[in-house]
Scaffold this motif. Structure first.
Motif, short mmCIF file in Angstrom:
data_model
loop_
_atom_site.label_atom_id
_atom_site.label_comp_id
_atom_site.label_asym_id
_atom_site.label_seq_id
_atom_site.Cartn_x
_atom_site.Cartn_y
_atom_site.Cartn_z
N MET B 1 113.51 65.19 73.22
CA MET B 1 112.85 64.59 72.07
C MET B 1 112.02 63.57 72.96
SD MET B 1 114.00 63.50 68.57
CE MET B 1 112.90 62.15 67.52
N THR B 2 110.73 63.63 73.07
CA THR B 2 109.92 62.60 73.58
C THR B 2 109.15 61.92 72.46
OG1 THR B 2 108.30 63.85 74.07
CG2 THR B 2 109.80 63.40 75.77
N VAL B 3 108.82 60.65 72.52
CA VAL B 3 107.86 59.96 71.69
C VAL B 3 106.48 60.85 71.67
CG1 VAL B 3 106.36 57.81 71.09
CG2 VAL B 3 109.09 57.70 71.83
N LYS B 4 106.08 61.09 72.78
CA LYS B 4 104.76 61.90 73.09
C LYS B 4 104.55 63.13 72.26
CE LYS B 4 101.22 62.83 76.34
NZ LYS B 4 101.07 64.44 76.16
N SER B 5 105.87 63.99 71.95
CA SER B 5 105.81 64.93 71.39
C SER B 5 106.19 64.73 69.77
CB SER B 5 106.68 66.24 72.04
OG SER B 5 108.09 65.63 71.89
N HIS B 6 106.06 63.66 69.50
CA HIS B 6 106.45 63.37 68.19
C HIS B 6 105.57 62.26 67.45
CE1 HIS B 6 110.11 65.55 69.06
NE2 HIS B 6 110.05 65.84 67.75
N ARG B 7 104.27 62.04 68.26
CA ARG B 7 103.60 60.68 68.00
C ARG B 7 102.94 60.88 66.69
NH1 ARG B 7 101.06 64.10 71.75
NH2 ARG B 7 99.03 64.67 71.33
N TYR B 8 102.56 62.21 66.10
CA TYR B 8 101.80 62.19 65.00
C TYR B 8 103.01 62.17 64.02
CZ TYR B 8 97.36 63.32 67.10
OH TYR B 8 96.46 63.13 67.80
N LEU B 9 104.06 62.80 64.19
CA LEU B 9 105.17 62.68 63.04
C LEU B 9 105.69 61.19 62.93
CD1 LEU B 9 107.10 64.57 61.57
CD2 LEU B 9 108.48 64.47 63.33
N ILE B 10 105.66 60.47 63.74
CA ILE B 10 106.22 59.29 63.85
C ILE B 10 105.09 58.26 62.90
CG2 ILE B 10 106.83 56.96 65.06
CD1 ILE B 10 107.78 58.85 67.31
N PHE B 11 103.64 58.41 63.49
CA PHE B 11 102.81 57.65 62.81
C PHE B 11 102.62 58.14 61.22
CE2 PHE B 11 97.79 57.14 62.97
CZ PHE B 11 98.07 55.69 62.46
N ARG B 12 102.97 59.47 60.89
CA ARG B 12 102.89 59.95 59.61
C ARG B 12 104.02 59.15 58.75
NH1 ARG B 12 103.87 65.86 60.23
NH2 ARG B 12 104.67 65.60 58.07
N ARG B 13 105.15 59.04 59.26
CA ARG B 13 106.36 58.50 58.76
C ARG B 13 106.06 57.19 58.41
NH1 ARG B 13 107.06 62.90 57.00
NH2 ARG B 13 108.26 64.53 57.96
N VAL B 14 105.65 56.42 59.56
CA VAL B 14 105.16 55.15 59.23
C VAL B 14 104.25 54.91 58.04
CG1 VAL B 14 103.89 53.06 60.46
CG2 VAL B 14 105.61 54.24 61.62
N SER B 90 100.60 65.73 54.07
CA SER B 90 101.39 65.57 55.29
C SER B 90 101.51 64.20 55.51
CB SER B 90 100.89 66.24 56.30
OG SER B 90 99.65 66.08 56.53
N TRP B 91 100.62 63.27 55.11
CA TRP B 91 100.64 62.11 55.63
C TRP B 91 100.66 60.89 54.40
CZ3 TRP B 91 98.93 60.17 60.71
CH2 TRP B 91 98.77 60.91 61.46
N ILE B 92 100.77 61.16 53.33
CA ILE B 92 101.04 60.45 52.10
C ILE B 92 101.99 60.87 51.22
CG2 ILE B 92 99.42 59.09 50.32
CD1 ILE B 92 97.23 59.24 52.34
N SER B 238 90.85 76.70 57.75
CA SER B 238 91.37 76.95 56.43
C SER B 238 91.78 75.57 55.96
CB SER B 238 92.80 77.50 56.34
OG SER B 238 93.32 77.48 55.20
N GLY B 239 91.52 75.25 54.53
CA GLY B 239 91.58 74.08 53.96
C GLY B 239 93.18 73.81 53.64
N GLU B 240 94.01 75.13 53.97
CA GLU B 240 95.44 74.94 53.77
C GLU B 240 96.19 74.32 54.82
OE1 GLU B 240 96.61 79.05 53.31
OE2 GLU B 240 95.51 79.14 51.41
N CYS B 241 95.28 74.11 55.99
CA CYS B 241 95.87 73.11 56.99
C CYS B 241 96.10 71.66 56.80
CB CYS B 241 94.95 73.15 58.35
SG CYS B 241 95.35 72.14 59.55
N THR B 242 97.16 71.15 56.83
CA THR B 242 97.45 69.85 56.44
C THR B 242 97.14 68.62 57.11
OG1 THR B 242 99.67 69.49 57.07
CG2 THR B 242 99.34 70.94 54.89
N ASN B 243 96.52 69.20 58.40
CA ASN B 243 96.16 68.14 59.34
C ASN B 243 97.56 67.01 59.95
OD1 ASN B 243 93.62 68.73 59.68
ND2 ASN B 243 92.63 66.99 59.03
N CYS B 244 98.65 67.75 59.84
CA CYS B 244 99.76 67.11 60.19
C CYS B 244 100.03 66.69 61.76
CB CYS B 244 101.33 67.61 59.63
SG CYS B 244 101.63 69.02 60.62
N GLY B 245 99.22 67.19 62.49
CA GLY B 245 99.14 67.13 63.87
C GLY B 245 100.44 67.67 64.76
#
Lengths: 259, 270
Positions: B1-14, B90-92, B238-245
């Motif tokens: 588990m690296t930061v790089k492979s979770h960068r969007y996830l971390i940003f989303r949670r922030v 996914s972000w909000i 597809s609009g169903e993509c949540t752009n979660c990254g």
């Protein structure tokens, strides 16, 4: 993707059943959740149905309220979830003169125009109609003859919304009863009286105005008051008089005897 | 588990927790940055933001809305058109914290149960029903019962009583249907999905870099949107993509990245 006729009909039936029953359950749940007649709304609120329909449930009024009077309803409160209300026994409305809850509201749920007597007059929180105080005389100790004027003293519109009615104490025959009386022309339903009432369960409490008020109807008039005039006869009544005349003419007409 | 492979996830949670913090601070501390909740709020007491789906239901219910609410919903619509409609999901959306936890637990515990048949397009029927029912009964039909609103009011205003419904969604997602609520039922997500179909920011797939490891499919909450992956270059339309990254950050081959939608060549994926 090819479907057999049987499969198509089946999925159509399933779909319509799902939509039909789902829609029915959904709409009845929504209606049940939104049916809440026994709730006190912030000042300047629309009638309850209109209020629920236009309320965005954003909580701006709750945040604007400096006394934490207003709360947002939870799903199990029996009030439309997310709509603002208050319980005066806990925290009453303190009737801020600048009514921050009304100005914070982005929708038509709370509007300044509803605390204006007319469009020319300035808005005043004293015109608010959140509810109406009702006294249960049998549990009001002032009606027993014990000296208590807590509600009267707490009333922001003292001597207008609540007055004291003085009569002779029939038990001692020498003291006075000071009985509080609520006047619905002035009572805003702020609930300060309910909050301060000394009895275990408040003997004076706020009810929504549409519950606590009656309606006379048009067929009773106060002839002794200027604004209540006897209405001038309508057109159709004139028509009736004409008919009487023609009927009399018909009876007095000689032709009838010659027939 | 690296930061790089979770960068969007971390940003989303922030962002998710940050917005919640601002709202909670706005309510309890009187911070003037963001006041209200996800239905309607004001930035610094001036710029309005409104939930366009709630506004649509109110309009369907036959209610006129104030200009402030209208402006607020247009701002939100414009924002999500730019960033991708379901970027809200996914972000909000604060309920995403619950459903993503369920999704994560499913993966960790190896739960693969799929107990009920429910097509992913059910949500569009529910979306249509929300609007039709609003028109029939005269109330905003979804807003009246929305678990999302109940959940964020619980978080922001401390109104209780919503635990049962949030727990129900959590259990649904964990043991009955993968991505059950967000991917099959939620009409709000469906609404943003419709808007997201034509949004500007999209995920782009580069076939030449792809080693077909299928990691993106494993993390994607809406794997059907990745149908071009392993096949040919293109944009995830597809609009169903949540752009979660999530797909971008788990891809070790730089085959996926955020990009701008190319409206002219929209059809080349077919």
């Amino acid at each position: 993707m090819k479907m057999s006729r049987r499969k198509t009909i089946r999925s159509l039936l399933e779909g319509s059943l799902f939509v039909g029953f789902g829609g029915l359950a959904w709409s009845s749940a929504t209606k049940a959740l939104n049916k809440n007649d026994l709730v006190l709304r912030p000042p300047g609120a629309a009638s309850n149905k209109q209020f629920v329909q236009s309320c965005l449930k954003c909580g701006q009024c709750v945040e604007a309220c400096p006394y934490d009077t207003l709360k947002l309803a939870a799903p199990n409160d029996g009030i439309s979830p997310g709509t603002p209300y208050f319980e005066p026994r806990d925290i009453p409305c303190y009737m801020c003169t600048d009514y921050p809850c009304i100005t914070a509201c982005p929708s038509e749920s709370l509007e300044v125009s509803r605390i204006q007597k007319s469009t020319e007059e300035e808005a005043s929180i004293n015109n608010a109609q959140m509810g109406l105080a009702v006294i249960h005389k049998e549990t009001c100790i002032a009606y027993w003859g014990i000296q208590c004027d807590a509600c009267y003293r707490a009333c922001p519109l003292i001597d207008k919304a609540i007055t004291l009615d003085i009569d002779k104490n029939q038990v001692t025959k020498k003291h006075a009863n000071l009985k509080p009386i609520v006047h619905s022309d002035y009572c805003t339903g702020c609930g300060k009286c309910e909050q301060v009432c000394v009895t275990e369960k408040a003997a004076i409490f706020i009810l929504p105005r549409h519950i606590a008020t009656g309606k006379v109807g048009d067929h009773y008039l106060k002839s002794w008051e200027k604004q209540d005039k006897i209405p001038t006869p309508q057109k159709d009544q004139k028509q009736k008089n004409d008919d009487v005349q023609s009927a009399m003419d018909y009876l007095n007409n000689d032709d009838i005897l010659n027939e | 588990m690296t930061v790089k492979s979770h960068r969007y996830l971390i940003f989303r949670r922030v962002i998710q927790l940050g917005l919640l913090t601002l709202f909670i601070g706005g309510n309890y501390m009187g911070w003037n940055i963001l006041k209200g909740n996800f239905s309607f709020s004001r930035i610094a007491d001036t710029v309005p933001l409104a939930d366009p789906f709630a506004v649509l239901q109110m309009l369907a219910a036959g209610f006129t809305i104030t200009s402030e609410i209208l402006i607020g919903s247009i701002i939100i619509l414009a924002l999500y058109w730019l960033l991708g409609g379901r970027i809200f999901c996914s972000w909000i959306c604060p309920l995403n914290l619950v459903t993503d936890t369920a999704l994560w637990l499913r993966r960790k515990l190896g739960i693969t149960t799929d107990r009920i048949y429910m097509p992913r397009n059910s949500r569009y029927y529910i979306l249509a029903m929300a609007i039709i029912l609003s028109a029939i009964i005269g109330y905003a039909a979804f807003e009246s019962i929305s678990p999302i609103s109940i959940w964020f009011r619980m978080l922001i205003f401390g109104t209780g009583g919503g635990w049962a419904i949030v727990l129900a969604i959590f259990l649904l997602d964990i043991s009955v249907k993968r991505n059950g609520w967000c991917g099959h039922i939620c009409p709000l997500g469906a609404f943003y999905g419709v808007i997201g179909r034509w949004s500007l920011m999209k995920v782009k797939y580069k076939h030449d870099n792809c080693t077909q490891c299928m990691d993106c499919f494993k993390v994607c909450p809406e794997p059907q949107v990745l149908h071009i992956v392993t096949k040919h270059n293109g944009i995830i339309q597809s609009g169903e993509c949540t752009n979660c990254g999530r797909c971008i950050e788990v891809c070790n081959d730089k085959a996926l990245r955020f990009s701008v939608n190319n409206f002219k060549t929209q059809n080349h994926e077919k």
